[in-house]
Design a protein around this motif. Structure first.
Motif, PDB file in Angstrom:
ATOM      1  N   LEU A 198     -19.169   3.543  11.792  1.00 48.93           N
ATOM      2  CA  LEU A 198     -18.250   3.699  10.829  1.00 48.93           C
ATOM      3  C   LEU A 198     -18.706   4.781   9.513  1.00 48.93           C
ATOM      4  CD1 LEU A 198     -16.774   0.114  10.492  1.00 48.93           C
ATOM      5  CD2 LEU A 198     -15.804   2.067  11.657  1.00 48.93           C
ATOM      6  N   VAL A 241      -5.993  -0.932  14.540  1.00 46.90           N
ATOM      7  CA  VAL A 241      -6.587  -1.093  13.139  1.00 46.90           C
ATOM      8  C   VAL A 241      -6.329   0.601  12.566  1.00 46.90           C
ATOM      9  CG1 VAL A 241      -8.574  -1.320  11.611  1.00 46.90           C
ATOM     10  CG2 VAL A 241      -8.232  -2.779  13.600  1.00 46.90           C
ATOM     11  N   TRP A 278     -18.240  -4.052  20.672  1.00 44.20           N
ATOM     12  CA  TRP A 278     -18.265  -4.734  19.520  1.00 44.20           C
ATOM     13  C   TRP A 278     -16.684  -5.567  19.152  1.00 44.20           C
ATOM     14  CZ3 TRP A 278     -21.676  -1.651  20.584  1.00 44.20           C
ATOM     15  CH2 TRP A 278     -23.280  -2.007  20.442  1.00 44.20           C
ATOM     16  N   ASP A 279     -16.835  -6.831  19.155  1.00 41.91           N
ATOM     17  CA  ASP A 279     -15.653  -7.598  19.290  1.00 41.91           C
ATOM     18  C   ASP A 279     -15.485  -8.336  17.766  1.00 41.91           C
ATOM     19  OD1 ASP A 279     -14.628  -6.935  21.594  1.00 41.91           O
ATOM     20  OD2 ASP A 279     -15.069  -8.831  22.385  1.00 41.91           O
ATOM     21  N   TYR A 280     -14.490  -7.939  16.849  1.00 46.26           N
ATOM     22  CA  TYR A 280     -14.428  -8.793  15.689  1.00 46.26           C
ATOM     23  C   TYR A 280     -12.675  -9.078  15.320  1.00 46.26           C
ATOM     24  CZ  TYR A 280     -18.834  -6.910  14.505  1.00 46.26           C
ATOM     25  OH  TYR A 280     -20.304  -6.803  14.299  1.00 46.26           O
ATOM     26  N   THR A 324      -4.316  -4.041   9.729  1.00 49.24           N
ATOM     27  CA  THR A 324      -4.638  -4.274  11.112  1.00 49.24           C
ATOM     28  C   THR A 324      -3.366  -4.972  11.540  1.00 49.24           C
ATOM     29  OG1 THR A 324      -5.344  -6.691  10.271  1.00 49.24           O
ATOM     30  CG2 THR A 324      -6.957  -4.959  10.530  1.00 49.24           C
ATOM     31  N   LEU A 361     -14.845  -2.218   7.290  1.00 46.10           N
ATOM     32  CA  LEU A 361     -14.097  -0.836   6.940  1.00 46.10           C
ATOM     33  C   LEU A 361     -14.297  -0.782   5.375  1.00 46.10           C
ATOM     34  CD1 LEU A 361     -11.339  -0.883   9.393  1.00 46.10           C
ATOM     35  CD2 LEU A 361     -13.111   1.068   9.157  1.00 46.10           C
ATOM     36  N   TRP A 405     -14.862   0.966  19.992  1.00 45.26           N
ATOM     37  CA  TRP A 405     -15.222  -0.489  20.602  1.00 45.26           C
ATOM     38  C   TRP A 405     -16.542  -0.545  21.171  1.00 45.26           C
ATOM     39  CZ3 TRP A 405     -11.741  -2.651  25.303  1.00 45.26           C
ATOM     40  CH2 TRP A 405     -11.919  -4.143  25.193  1.00 45.26           C
ATOM     41  N   TYR A 427     -17.810 -13.092  19.083  1.00 43.91           N
ATOM     42  CA  TYR A 427     -17.785 -11.955  18.088  1.00 43.91           C
ATOM     43  C   TYR A 427     -18.929 -11.283  17.907  1.00 43.91           C
ATOM     44  CZ  TYR A 427     -13.982 -15.327  16.736  1.00 43.91           C
ATOM     45  OH  TYR A 427     -12.777 -15.985  16.963  1.00 43.91           O
ATOM     46  N   TRP A 433     -12.808  -6.716  10.704  1.00 44.02           N
ATOM     47  CA  TRP A 433     -12.688  -5.280  10.580  1.00 44.02           C
ATOM     48  C   TRP A 433     -12.290  -4.549   9.225  1.00 44.02           C
ATOM     49  CZ3 TRP A 433     -14.902  -2.263  13.601  1.00 44.02           C
ATOM     50  CH2 TRP A 433     -15.246  -2.368  15.041  1.00 44.02           C
ATOM     51  N   HIS A 434     -11.526  -5.583   8.571  1.00 42.47           N
ATOM     52  CA  HIS A 434     -11.021  -5.073   7.271  1.00 42.47           C
ATOM     53  C   HIS A 434     -12.318  -5.172   6.362  1.00 42.47           C
ATOM     54  CE1 HIS A 434      -9.275  -5.588   3.148  1.00 42.47           C
ATOM     55  NE2 HIS A 434      -8.180  -5.132   3.619  1.00 42.47           N
ATOM     56  N   PRO A 439     -20.804  -0.358  14.880  1.00 45.57           N
ATOM     57  CA  PRO A 439     -19.997  -0.084  13.795  1.00 45.57           C
ATOM     58  C   PRO A 439     -20.924   0.360  12.450  1.00 45.57           C
ATOM     59  CG  PRO A 439     -19.612  -2.533  13.799  1.00 45.57           C
ATOM     60  CD  PRO A 439     -19.996  -1.920  15.168  1.00 45.57           C
TER      61      PRO A 439
END
Length: 223
Positions: free
Chosen positions: A135, A219, A181-183, A202, A192, A127, A160, A188-189, A131
């Motif tokens: 990631l 997630v 980081w807010d999504y 999710t 990733l 969070w 976001y 997020w899909h 990312p």
């Protein structure tokens, strides 16, 4: 890691209550994905088996990681807060947790780190880390078929990407500021998938009845 980050999360550690000695079922360890005690799914999300090497990014005081250790996992935790890690060692030291004070990306990209069967974060480093940096670092340390799972609050509508989180200190002191980081789930899909993960799922876990209506975004993805 910056001095501000360390101070912020040490301050947060002092403000957070300790995990109870036992839960309602009388268990000394348990897994919580949400901000509400004994609510939502448990460790089964990670599919941990005895001998699996598991990494908690932003492990805090170690309660979730300790539970995985009791399931036979080789439990590794990373956090930037000395205060959080000290609490974890004091309470869970006999379980053999491997705890490291380090930035999540630095830890994952440093030499000599073994790969993991599962990586997870509960309102933790996933969070509070860009990312685009984190990631790919996680993907590079997950074994084929390994699981990444993380939880955090759902984003506020229209807010976001990188946002500011405030950690209060005292009436006469300015709050400490850290980035998060807010999504939305769809974002997020996409992120990733772009970084090589598959089977991305999710889930919005509603708050328990009678509580504030802030749920938890969970997630899960596979390397």
């Amino acid at each position: 890691m910056s001095i501000v980050e360390t101070l912020a999360w040490d301050t947060y550690a002092r403000q957070r209550p300790e995990r109870r000695p036992v839960n309602a079922a009388g268990e000394a360890t348990w897994f919580n994905w949400t901000q509400y005690p004994e609510h939502g799914p448990g460790a089964e999300v990670l599919g941990v088996r005895p001998g699996h090497r598991v990494l908690d990014l932003g492990c805090g005081k170690g309660g979730n990681l300790a539970h995985l250790a009791t399931l036979g996992a080789r439990a590794v935790g990373v956090d930037v807060s000395p205060a959080q890690l000290q609490r974890a060692r004091e309470r869970w030291g006999l379980l053999g947790l491997s705890l490291h004070r380090q930035d999540a990306v630095d830890f994952l990209t440093s030499g000599g780190v073994e790969d993991f069967d599962s990586v997870f974060s509960v309102f933790g480093a996933v969070w509070f880390t860009d990312p685009a940096r984190l990631l790919p670092a996680i993907r590079g340390r997950l074994r084929v078929g390994g699981v990444l799972a993380f939880s955090q609050r759902p984003p506020v509508e229209g807010c976001y990407g990188c946002q500011a989180s405030y950690i209060n200190r005292g009436e006469e002191e300015d709050p400490l500021v850290v980035k998060r980081w807010d999504y939305e789930p769809e974002a997020w899909h996409g992120l990733l998938t772009d970084f090589g993960f598959r089977d991305v799922r999710t889930r919005l876990i509603p708050a328990p009845p009678g509580r504030r209506k802030i749920g938890t975004l969970l997630v899960r993805a596979v390397a």
